[in-house]
Design a protein around this motif. Sequence first.
Motif, PDB file in Angstrom:
ATOM      1  N   LEU A 258       3.225 -54.959 -76.895  1.00 36.71           N
ATOM      2  CA  LEU A 258       3.630 -55.792 -75.754  1.00 36.71           C
ATOM      3  C   LEU A 258       2.675 -55.591 -74.586  1.00 36.71           C
ATOM      4  O   LEU A 258       2.327 -54.459 -74.258  1.00 36.71           O
ATOM      5  N   PRO A 259       2.237 -56.674 -73.933  1.00 40.38           N
ATOM      6  CA  PRO A 259       1.382 -56.507 -72.754  1.00 40.38           C
ATOM      7  C   PRO A 259       2.206 -56.002 -71.562  1.00 40.38           C
ATOM      8  O   PRO A 259       3.442 -56.030 -71.598  1.00 40.38           O
ATOM      9  N   GLU A 260       1.517 -55.521 -70.532  1.00 43.03           N
ATOM     10  CA  GLU A 260       2.173 -55.096 -69.295  1.00 43.03           C
ATOM     11  C   GLU A 260       3.175 -56.148 -68.826  1.00 43.03           C
ATOM     12  O   GLU A 260       2.906 -57.340 -68.940  1.00 43.03           O
ATOM     13  N   GLY A 261       4.290 -55.701 -68.331  1.00 39.99           N
ATOM     14  CA  GLY A 261       5.243 -56.644 -67.745  1.00 39.99           C
ATOM     15  C   GLY A 261       6.190 -57.280 -68.738  1.00 39.99           C
ATOM     16  O   GLY A 261       7.097 -58.021 -68.347  1.00 39.99           O
ATOM     17  N   CYS A 262       5.976 -56.999 -70.022  1.00 40.26           N
ATOM     18  CA  CYS A 262       6.866 -57.576 -71.030  1.00 40.26           C
ATOM     19  C   CYS A 262       7.721 -56.498 -71.693  1.00 40.26           C
ATOM     20  O   CYS A 262       7.293 -55.366 -71.877  1.00 40.26           O
ATOM     21  N   ALA A 263       8.937 -56.872 -72.032  1.00 42.64           N
ATOM     22  CA  ALA A 263       9.847 -56.011 -72.775  1.00 42.64           C
ATOM     23  C   ALA A 263      10.413 -56.825 -73.939  1.00 42.64           C
ATOM     24  O   ALA A 263      10.201 -58.037 -74.011  1.00 42.64           O
ATOM     25  N   ALA A 264      11.097 -56.153 -74.845  1.00 41.23           N
ATOM     26  CA  ALA A 264      11.702 -56.862 -75.973  1.00 41.23           C
ATOM     27  C   ALA A 264      13.209 -56.646 -75.955  1.00 41.23           C
ATOM     28  O   ALA A 264      13.676 -55.540 -75.680  1.00 41.23           O
ATOM     29  N   VAL A 265      13.953 -57.714 -76.210  1.00 37.15           N
ATOM     30  CA  VAL A 265      15.388 -57.597 -76.398  1.00 37.15           C
ATOM     31  C   VAL A 265      15.660 -57.893 -77.865  1.00 37.15           C
ATOM     32  O   VAL A 265      15.320 -58.977 -78.364  1.00 37.15           O
ATOM     33  N   ILE A 266      16.197 -56.897 -78.554  1.00 39.04           N
ATOM     34  CA  ILE A 266      16.445 -57.028 -79.988  1.00 39.04           C
ATOM     35  C   ILE A 266      17.945 -57.055 -80.237  1.00 39.04           C
ATOM     36  O   ILE A 266      18.688 -56.252 -79.670  1.00 39.04           O
ATOM     37  N   ASP A 267      18.368 -58.000 -81.081  1.00 45.85           N
ATOM     38  CA  ASP A 267      19.793 -58.185 -81.360  1.00 45.85           C
ATOM     39  C   ASP A 267      20.124 -57.702 -82.776  1.00 45.85           C
ATOM     40  O   ASP A 267      19.850 -58.403 -83.754  1.00 45.85           O
ATOM     41  N   PRO A 268      20.673 -56.498 -82.885  1.00 47.74           N
ATOM     42  CA  PRO A 268      20.940 -55.903 -84.201  1.00 47.74           C
ATOM     43  C   PRO A 268      21.885 -56.742 -85.069  1.00 47.74           C
ATOM     44  O   PRO A 268      21.954 -56.545 -86.283  1.00 47.74           O
ATOM     45  N   GLN A 269      22.595 -57.707 -84.431  1.00 49.65           N
ATOM     46  CA  GLN A 269      23.480 -58.575 -85.218  1.00 49.65           C
ATOM     47  C   GLN A 269      22.685 -59.571 -86.051  1.00 49.65           C
ATOM     48  O   GLN A 269      23.257 -60.269 -86.892  1.00 49.65           O
ATOM     49  N   ARG A 270      21.381 -59.652 -85.784  1.00 56.09           N
ATOM     50  CA  ARG A 270      20.572 -60.702 -86.405  1.00 56.09           C
ATOM     51  C   ARG A 270      20.125 -60.391 -87.822  1.00 56.09           C
ATOM     52  O   ARG A 270      19.539 -61.242 -88.491  1.00 56.09           O
ATOM     53  N   ALA A 326      13.977 -62.904 -90.484  1.00 62.14           N
ATOM     54  CA  ALA A 326      14.944 -63.456 -89.537  1.00 62.14           C
ATOM     55  C   ALA A 326      14.463 -63.287 -88.106  1.00 62.14           C
ATOM     56  O   ALA A 326      13.725 -62.355 -87.790  1.00 62.14           O
ATOM     57  N   LEU A 327      14.893 -64.181 -87.259  1.00 60.19           N
ATOM     58  CA  LEU A 327      14.658 -64.028 -85.829  1.00 60.19           C
ATOM     59  C   LEU A 327      15.540 -62.880 -85.362  1.00 60.19           C
ATOM     60  O   LEU A 327      16.759 -62.910 -85.586  1.00 60.19           O
ATOM     61  N   ILE A 328      14.951 -61.878 -84.764  1.00 60.52           N
ATOM     62  CA  ILE A 328      15.762 -60.710 -84.390  1.00 60.52           C
ATOM     63  C   ILE A 328      15.759 -60.423 -82.891  1.00 60.52           C
ATOM     64  O   ILE A 328      16.494 -59.552 -82.427  1.00 60.52           O
ATOM     65  N   GLY A 329      14.948 -61.147 -82.138  1.00 55.96           N
ATOM     66  CA  GLY A 329      14.936 -60.870 -80.702  1.00 55.96           C
ATOM     67  C   GLY A 329      13.940 -61.729 -79.966  1.00 55.96           C
ATOM     68  O   GLY A 329      13.317 -62.623 -80.542  1.00 55.96           O
ATOM     69  N   ALA A 330      13.816 -61.443 -78.691  1.00 52.13           N
ATOM     70  CA  ALA A 330      12.924 -62.224 -77.836  1.00 52.13           C
ATOM     71  C   ALA A 330      12.222 -61.315 -76.831  1.00 52.13           C
ATOM     72  O   ALA A 330      12.662 -60.197 -76.564  1.00 52.13           O
ATOM     73  N   VAL A 331      11.111 -61.818 -76.302  1.00 54.05           N
ATOM     74  CA  VAL A 331      10.365 -61.102 -75.267  1.00 54.05           C
ATOM     75  C   VAL A 331      10.952 -61.471 -73.912  1.00 54.05           C
ATOM     76  O   VAL A 331      11.283 -62.636 -73.665  1.00 54.05           O
ATOM     77  N   ALA A 332      11.128 -60.452 -73.053  1.00 54.79           N
ATOM     78  CA  ALA A 332      11.680 -60.689 -71.712  1.00 54.79           C
ATOM     79  C   ALA A 332      10.766 -60.039 -70.681  1.00 54.79           C
ATOM     80  O   ALA A 332       9.827 -59.322 -71.026  1.00 54.79           O
ATOM     81  N   GLU A 333      11.051 -60.325 -69.402  1.00 54.64           N
ATOM     82  CA  GLU A 333      10.323 -59.634 -68.330  1.00 54.64           C
ATOM     83  C   GLU A 333      10.719 -58.167 -68.376  1.00 54.64           C
ATOM     84  O   GLU A 333      11.901 -57.848 -68.533  1.00 54.64           O
ATOM     85  N   ALA A 334       9.734 -57.255 -68.213  1.00 58.82           N
ATOM     86  CA  ALA A 334      10.068 -55.833 -68.167  1.00 58.82           C
ATOM     87  C   ALA A 334      10.570 -55.493 -66.772  1.00 58.82           C
ATOM     88  O   ALA A 334       9.917 -55.818 -65.783  1.00 58.82           O
ATOM     89  N   GLY A 335      11.756 -54.882 -66.704  1.00 58.26           N
ATOM     90  CA  GLY A 335      12.270 -54.451 -65.404  1.00 58.26           C
ATOM     91  C   GLY A 335      11.675 -53.103 -65.071  1.00 58.26           C
ATOM     92  O   GLY A 335      11.499 -52.264 -65.953  1.00 58.26           O
ATOM     93  N   ALA A 336      11.338 -52.894 -63.796  1.00 61.88           N
ATOM     94  CA  ALA A 336      10.720 -51.617 -63.400  1.00 61.88           C
ATOM     95  C   ALA A 336      11.578 -50.442 -63.875  1.00 61.88           C
ATOM     96  O   ALA A 336      12.792 -50.432 -63.689  1.00 61.88           O
ATOM     97  N   GLY A 337      10.936 -49.479 -64.538  1.00 70.20           N
ATOM     98  CA  GLY A 337      11.643 -48.263 -64.934  1.00 70.20           C
ATOM     99  C   GLY A 337      12.553 -48.421 -66.138  1.00 70.20           C
ATOM    100  O   GLY A 337      12.948 -47.436 -66.757  1.00 70.20           O
TER     101      GLY A 337
END
Lengths: 358, 358
Positions: A258-270, A326-337
Amino acid sequence: MDYKAAGVDIDAGMEVVERVKRLASSTFTDGVLSDIGAFGGLFRPELSGMDDPVLVASADGVGTKLAVAFAAGVHTTVGVDLVNHCVNDILVQGARPVFFLDYLATGRLSPDVSAAVIEGIAAGCRQNGCALLGGETAEMPGFYADGRYDLAGFVVGLVDRARIIDGRSIVPGDVLVGLPSSGLHTNGYSLARRILFDELGLRVDSVVEALDCTVGEELLRTHRSYQSAVRPVIETGCVKAIAHVTGGGLTDNVPRVLPEGCAAVIDPQRWTVPPIFDFLRERGEVPVEDMYRTFNMGVGLVVICGRDDAHRVLSKLIVCGEIGAALIGAVAEAGAGRSRVAYAKVDLPGDTQAACGA
Amino acid sequence: MDYKAAGVDIDAGMEVVERVKRLASSTFTDGVLSDIGAFGGLFRPELSGMDDPVLVASADGVGTKLAVAFAAGVHTTVGVDLVNHCVNDILVQGARPVFFLDYLATGRLSPDVSAAVIEGIAAGCRQNGCALLGGETAEMPGFYADGRYDLAGFVVGLVDRARIIDGRSIVPGDVLVGLPSSGLHTNGYSLARRILFDELGLRVDSVVEALDCTVGEELLRTHRSYQSAVRPVIETGCVKAIAHVTGGGLTDNVPRVLPEGCAAVIDPQRWTVPPIFDFLRERGEVPVEDMYRTFNMGVGLVVICGRDDAHRVLSKLIVCGEIGAALIGAVAEAGAGRSRVAYAKVDLPGDTQAACGA
């Protein structure tokens, strides 16, 4: 006093070299110019059609999965694990493997066990189309107990510079596609062994109903190579990044691409977590967060692409036989810390179609 | 139960990765495109001026020399041994090293010891002008006793196909030039340890008069890299073959570069065997033939050239600082069934000038 009396059998070593030569030659591709036995292995890379060839190299081991192989007396699968692990590590950057070398260290050299290990390595090389170009078989008396050994591998691949996959173009909103693992692959074995053998007192030949097989069969399932399934997807040009889910699990490996500023949200239900992981979590009372930082939890590789390309990537994977993709998640904005991987519900394309074939 | 409780400390591993990154970056050459931490290391080879680039790769370990490092508590030299051993293995085919990867396996990870080992590897890489492109540090509880580890290395180099050195042009009458070793290099340690520690009851800090140093100092002398001295000799175009004297000694390694029908006659009177080898032979009562098949006996590398080029090669070597280089033997017709290396008196060019600088 001679060398043999000191625990080193040069003749046994020579016998292994002869058997390795035969096995290695079964993997030779057009690029191989040398025979095993030369000081170095010679490989002539096919560079035609490449504008700016880049070498991609990776070194890996099998870790304490070896202890399971020792207990089961099965020595032909760890070589496949080793090659596939290495091949996946360079596949994620877009490289195709060209050659492989191994390091096999033993206490007292058993030509049969050594040959069985190299047999697995040669099989893995053939499956991935890379040549077993050389290696080192070391007899180290006093370093390894009889019948024990350590194993390391080294792969070199090629990719055109413009086609290196590095995640640079990832933006929030992109999606994560998970590819199923075949089991633990080669990570988390110290914890799994502690739980299964030390805590639960199971043996490799114990049948576990929840797993519908013996502990040994479950733990020795070979680490998958994703090359044949992922290469055609890479050709589509839609792939922004690929993460190989190894030590550290999804939690540590997805952020690596992941580049700077990005985070991942993964959904284990997927996706469906295979029984072995639930079994280890429940019976070992392992906190869920540790599970996701230790084991692959059923996802061996993660492909990241644009939201609009999700269907194309997924269908291509499924056409290539990855019916569990399967689609398991998406990239989101990384929150500081905040952690760069969160596990939570996430809306994904095609939600109506039951998580796209998962 | 979590991963740390099972003996694996991911955070200690992360600390090592950070320290390795700093050390590795000190070795980076122009070709390196990636930082340590990517799944695979990326290297862009400089191919300009090469007609037909060939990759040369080799894998090696340090063997039980590691046990001496453990006993002495010295962990910064084995990495140099490892890199130099690998670099010599591809130098003999004419290749210049471009990158290196390591495999370091431990029981419980000590960030300090691991960093010391990688420090040596990085130093070796800098000395040989190759980049430490990546590697694997594995924590394998129960596999290695505390404070113990195993170490393997993989090197990749480049040579233009027309300039590969393979011994094909060797004919009877050609001569062998020997380059001095710095000691045992990385071979014969199981026997040496058996004699020095088990039989004679010496310790690493025991001072041996015949050696004029401690046993530890003698046994930990680093494996030499012959690259800087031999590269200019290769440029002369006179070199027909080079043999790296590793496991198997002169007896097994010289034949590896001899074409069918050729044998080597080596004259041990032509160079001064360092005291450690005489000490091991006498005190260990090791038959001479075993000495020559186990240890390098003071000759770490053998360069083979035409008789008429002997003076040119030798003087070039001596100009490059190899003042111990000497004519040590000649190529002869191989007799059916006879050993391919004989140890006997042999007439060589310049006999009047005291074996050419030996």
